[in-house]
Design a protein around this motif. Structure first.
Motif, PDB file in Angstrom:
ATOM      1  N   ALA A 325     -59.716  54.722 -66.164  1.00  6.25           N
ATOM      2  CA  ALA A 325     -60.225  55.924 -66.835  1.00  6.25           C
ATOM      3  C   ALA A 325     -59.199  57.049 -66.671  1.00  6.25           C
ATOM      4  CB  ALA A 325     -61.564  56.334 -66.216  1.00  6.25           C
ATOM      5  N   ASP A 326     -58.494  57.075 -65.522  1.00  6.87           N
ATOM      6  CA  ASP A 326     -57.506  58.122 -65.271  1.00  6.87           C
ATOM      7  C   ASP A 326     -56.251  57.462 -64.711  1.00  6.87           C
ATOM      8  OD1 ASP A 326     -55.974  60.246 -64.518  1.00  6.87           O
ATOM      9  OD2 ASP A 326     -57.530  61.248 -63.325  1.00  6.87           O
ATOM     10  N   ARG A 327     -55.419  56.957 -65.616  1.00  2.00           N
ATOM     11  CA  ARG A 327     -54.264  56.191 -65.128  1.00  2.00           C
ATOM     12  C   ARG A 327     -53.277  57.076 -64.395  1.00  2.00           C
ATOM     13  NH1 ARG A 327     -50.451  54.587 -70.307  1.00  2.00           N
ATOM     14  NH2 ARG A 327     -50.255  56.662 -71.156  1.00  2.00           N
ATOM     15  N   HIS A 328     -53.198  58.335 -64.759  1.00  2.00           N
ATOM     16  CA  HIS A 328     -52.239  59.202 -64.073  1.00  2.00           C
ATOM     17  C   HIS A 328     -52.597  59.320 -62.594  1.00  2.00           C
ATOM     18  CE1 HIS A 328     -49.235  62.210 -63.367  1.00  2.00           C
ATOM     19  NE2 HIS A 328     -50.146  62.946 -62.749  1.00  2.00           N
ATOM     20  N   ALA A 329     -53.897  59.416 -62.313  1.00  2.00           N
ATOM     21  CA  ALA A 329     -54.322  59.544 -60.909  1.00  2.00           C
ATOM     22  C   ALA A 329     -53.957  58.270 -60.129  1.00  2.00           C
ATOM     23  CB  ALA A 329     -55.825  59.809 -60.850  1.00  2.00           C
ATOM     24  N   VAL A 330     -54.071  57.109 -60.777  1.00  2.00           N
ATOM     25  CA  VAL A 330     -53.712  55.854 -60.098  1.00  2.00           C
ATOM     26  C   VAL A 330     -52.198  55.810 -59.872  1.00  2.00           C
ATOM     27  CG1 VAL A 330     -53.758  53.331 -60.270  1.00  2.00           C
ATOM     28  CG2 VAL A 330     -55.690  54.684 -61.130  1.00  2.00           C
ATOM     29  N   TRP A 331     -51.438  56.182 -60.917  1.00  2.00           N
ATOM     30  CA  TRP A 331     -49.966  56.233 -60.804  1.00  2.00           C
ATOM     31  C   TRP A 331     -49.578  57.137 -59.620  1.00  2.00           C
ATOM     32  CZ3 TRP A 331     -46.603  60.413 -61.231  1.00  2.00           C
ATOM     33  CH2 TRP A 331     -45.248  60.099 -61.367  1.00  2.00           C
ATOM     34  N   GLN A 332     -50.240  58.287 -59.518  1.00  2.00           N
ATOM     35  CA  GLN A 332     -49.932  59.253 -58.452  1.00  2.00           C
ATOM     36  C   GLN A 332     -50.318  58.684 -57.085  1.00  2.00           C
ATOM     37  OE1 GLN A 332     -48.406  62.480 -58.929  1.00  2.00           O
ATOM     38  NE2 GLN A 332     -48.147  62.078 -56.731  1.00  2.00           N
ATOM     39  N   ALA A 333     -51.475  57.993 -57.041  1.00  2.00           N
ATOM     40  CA  ALA A 333     -51.929  57.421 -55.764  1.00  2.00           C
ATOM     41  C   ALA A 333     -50.928  56.379 -55.259  1.00  2.00           C
ATOM     42  CB  ALA A 333     -53.322  56.802 -55.925  1.00  2.00           C
ATOM     43  N   LEU A 334     -50.360  55.588 -56.187  1.00  2.00           N
ATOM     44  CA  LEU A 334     -49.341  54.610 -55.791  1.00  2.00           C
ATOM     45  C   LEU A 334     -48.074  55.326 -55.329  1.00  2.00           C
ATOM     46  CD1 LEU A 334     -49.769  51.970 -58.650  1.00  2.00           C
ATOM     47  CD2 LEU A 334     -50.359  51.671 -56.262  1.00  2.00           C
ATOM     48  N   LEU A 335     -47.694  56.365 -56.064  1.00  2.00           N
ATOM     49  CA  LEU A 335     -46.486  57.120 -55.704  1.00  2.00           C
ATOM     50  C   LEU A 335     -46.648  57.747 -54.314  1.00  2.00           C
ATOM     51  CD1 LEU A 335     -43.727  58.080 -56.613  1.00  2.00           C
ATOM     52  CD2 LEU A 335     -44.829  60.019 -57.750  1.00  2.00           C
ATOM     53  N   ASP A 336     -47.848  58.230 -54.025  1.00  2.00           N
ATOM     54  CA  ASP A 336     -48.098  58.820 -52.709  1.00  2.00           C
ATOM     55  C   ASP A 336     -47.882  57.786 -51.600  1.00  2.00           C
ATOM     56  OD1 ASP A 336     -48.733  61.130 -54.016  1.00  2.00           O
ATOM     57  OD2 ASP A 336     -50.916  60.881 -53.847  1.00  2.00           O
ATOM     58  N   ARG A 337     -47.992  56.505 -51.957  1.00  2.00           N
ATOM     59  CA  ARG A 337     -47.746  55.429 -50.982  1.00  2.00           C
ATOM     60  C   ARG A 337     -46.345  54.840 -51.151  1.00  2.00           C
ATOM     61  NH1 ARG A 337     -52.900  55.971 -52.197  1.00  2.00           N
ATOM     62  NH2 ARG A 337     -54.391  55.874 -50.465  1.00  2.00           N
ATOM     63  N   GLY A 338     -45.473  55.561 -51.851  1.00  2.00           N
ATOM     64  CA  GLY A 338     -44.056  55.175 -51.942  1.00  2.00           C
ATOM     65  C   GLY A 338     -43.748  54.142 -53.003  1.00  2.00           C
ATOM     66  N   VAL A 339     -44.691  53.896 -53.942  1.00  2.00           N
ATOM     67  CA  VAL A 339     -44.470  52.879 -54.972  1.00  2.00           C
ATOM     68  C   VAL A 339     -44.486  53.566 -56.341  1.00  2.00           C
ATOM     69  CG1 VAL A 339     -45.343  50.752 -56.020  1.00  2.00           C
ATOM     70  CG2 VAL A 339     -45.565  51.116 -53.540  1.00  2.00           C
ATOM     71  N   LEU A 340     -43.332  53.510 -57.009  1.00  2.00           N
ATOM     72  CA  LEU A 340     -43.204  54.165 -58.324  1.00  2.00           C
ATOM     73  C   LEU A 340     -43.326  53.117 -59.418  1.00  2.00           C
ATOM     74  CD1 LEU A 340     -42.442  56.654 -60.088  1.00  2.00           C
ATOM     75  CD2 LEU A 340     -40.030  56.072 -59.675  1.00  2.00           C
TER      76      LEU A 340
END
Ligand SMILES: Cc1ncc(COP(=O)(O)O)c(C=O)c1O
Length: 391
Positions: A325-340
């Motif tokens: 529903a909110d892919r940007h939030a998932v993308w950001q959550a992964l980035l916060d864990r060091g995965v781009l």
């Protein structure tokens, strides 16, 4: 003071406002294109080969550069004749150097195609979702863009494609196989139907061809039959040479002759040509990673499906999955864990490039930790677990 000097004397008038620079009206509001280049531990966002060139290849490249260094006072071979012969040998299918053209990445090849065959008053057509640079390069070359849709499963129906093309009559048609960002490979029948229907040039963008499953046919086999077909390839992906900037195309010598009209003289440096030739001479070394990346890709698809995600079938070195529903939030959550990874494709989907086993393990761990509230409805633990259960 009289004469032109007086008219252009610096500092005479008010300072120019940088916002008032006379950019073309049709480019107003556009931002420079590019995926984020962030310094994070796990970079799975630009579909590169995660394995650096093997030492033998790196040594061959170093020697090749040393060999041309003493002659850099001279312009390079502007027709890149030896490199084109080598690329034809690599491609096979009986192709010759006269049927191959090379440039600084396949993006430059695509730009040359649109400069020669698109332009003002003409249009190019693509089947979306697909590679976002096709419409962007159309735009900067003043070529109109016509977006047709792929089917629900991201395939292209040959009859529907032919009828769209017959109606729209674009000067250039783009087919991407395997497609970015969906990973979908096209059967030859689709490409033949498009070539038969198209009044102009058909570009089959095969940037990811080496990652396709055994037995997936290449549009290269159709080059002798269709003089207006151009198949683009790159050394940026399977070949592990994205930093070298080498893309190429296979087409009829007549089509290539028209590209020579728009290419800048000496566009491909002597260093680039030497590096590409050295890499091609050890092609087996970088391509040895392809089998491992295919296996890792298939493992990633199975794992994502086992978690309950919707995943597009992939013949490339990346996987499109969702739907959020909110892919940007998932993308950001992964980035916060060091995965781009990459926020691209239809709304709700994300694309992950296949990395090393360690990088994929980091991706899986990071995705498993994405807050429940961000995962697709069907995957929410509270939708699966009995009420009140805790994990
Ligand atoms: C489908 C497709 N075509 C072409 C390119 C451009 O590749 P390059 O300019 O590095 O050769 C890319 C890069 O991501 C791509 O995904």
């Amino acid at each position: 003071m009289t004469g032109a000097g007086a008219l252009i004397s610096p500092g005479a008038g008010p300072q120019a406002d940088p916002d008032e620079l006379p950019l073309r009206e049709d480019l107003a509001g556009l931002e420079p294109y590019g995926a984020p280049q962030l310094d994070v531990p796990v970079r799975l966002n630009t579909n590169e080969n995660p394995y650096p060139p093997p030492k033998r290849l790196a040594d061959a490249v170093t020697s090749a550069v040393a060999a041309v260094a003493g002659g850099l006072n001279r312009y390079p071979d502007r027709d890149a004749t030896a490199l084109r012969e080598d690329l034809a040998g690599y491609l096979g299918h009986g192709l010759t150097g006269a049927q191959v053209w090379a440039a600084n990445g396949s993006n430059e090849i695509i730009q040359q195609v649109l400069q020669a065959f698109g332009g003002p008053g003409r249009s190019a057509l693509g089947f979306e979702p697909s590679y976002s640079m096709h419409p962007l390069i159309a735009r900067v070359t003043c070529t109109g863009w016509l977006a047709a849709c792929r089917e629900e499963d991201f395939s292209i129906d040959p009859d529907r494609a032919a009828s769209i093309i017959q109606d729209a009559r674009p000067a250039v048609v783009f087919l991407t196989s395997p497609n970015n960002p969906t990973g979908t490979a096209l059967p030859l029948g689709v490409i033949e139907a498009v070539c038969d229907a198209a009044p102009g040039v058909v570009v089959v963008d095969e940037a990811y061809a080496e990652f396709a499953r055994e037995g997936t046919p290449s549009a290269l086999t159709l080059v002798p039959r269709y003089p207006r077909l151009a198949v683009t390839r790159t050394m940026s992906k399977a070949f592990a040479m994205a930093g070298a900037r080498v893309g190429y195309l296979a087409a009829s010598p007549e089509l290539i002759g028209k590209l020579l009209i728009v290419r800048l003289p000496y566009h491909l440096s002597a260093v680039t040509q030497a590096v590409a030739r050295a890499a091609l001479a050890c092609a087996a070394d970088p391509l040895a990673s392809v089998a491992a990346l295919r296996a890792e890709r298939d493992g990633c698809v199975s794992w994502l499906r086992a978690q309950g995600y919707t995943v597009a079938d992939s013949d490339a070195n990346f996987v499109l999955f969702g739907q959020f529903a909110d892919r940007h939030a998932v993308w950001q959550a992964l980035l916060d864990r060091g995965v781009l990874i990459r926020e691209t494709g239809p709304d709700g989907w994300l694309r992950v490039t296949i990395g090393t086993p360690e990088e994929m393990a980091a991706f899986r761990s990071a995705l498993a930790l994405v807050p429940d509230a961000l995962t697709p409805d069907a995957l929410r633990p509270d939708a699966l677990r009995p009420e009140g259960a805790n994990t």
